[in-house]
Design a protein around this motif. Structure first.
Motif: not given
Length: 124
Positions: A32-41, A47-49, A99-104, A106-111
């Motif tokens: 899988y492609a994997i990522g880290w995200f964050r959300q401030a108030p 996307g972070v990485s 996400r199941t598609d290999p390419p990473a 930074m768009a949260p909606r793609e995960y």
């Protein structure tokens, strides 16, 4: 059952470090492609990485380049985010995702799969 469980958040002083972990179960991270995200108030999730499973390419938001490092331990089926030189503006809830598609991306909606989030607070 697909599950992602984050840990490692907490309160840290400016300039300090934290390492976030995200343990996966029910699927194998290295496909899988994997990522880290964050959300401030009051802000949108950003996307972070992220890292591509196809070629191991890594990507970072400009705001964290040189300070954060993403990695994966396939033997443990766990991903990490090492955060150094933390700043107050890094304060947010941090999420891991896959996400199941290999390419990473930074768009949260793609995960497809998300962890529950872990709070990171940078304050003196």
């Amino acid at each position: 059952q697909v599950q992602l469980v984050e840990s490692g958040g907490g309160l840290v002083q400016p300039g300090g470090s934290l390492r976030l972990s995200c343990a996966a179960s029910g699927f194998t991270l290295d496909y899988y492609a994997i990522g880290w995200f964050r959300q401030a108030p009051g802000k949108e999730r950003e996307g972070v990485s992220c890292i591509s499973s196809s070629d191991g390419s890594t990507y970072y938001a400009d705001s964290v380049k040189g300070r954060f490092t993403i990695s994966v331990d396939n033997a443990k089926n766990t991903m990490y985010l090492q955060m150094n030189s933390l700043k107050p503006e890094d304060t947010a809830v941090y999420y891991c995702a896959a996400r199941t598609d290999p390419p990473a991306t930074m768009a949260p909606r793609e995960y497809d799969y998300w962890g529950q989030g872990t709070q990171v607070t940078v304050s003196s």
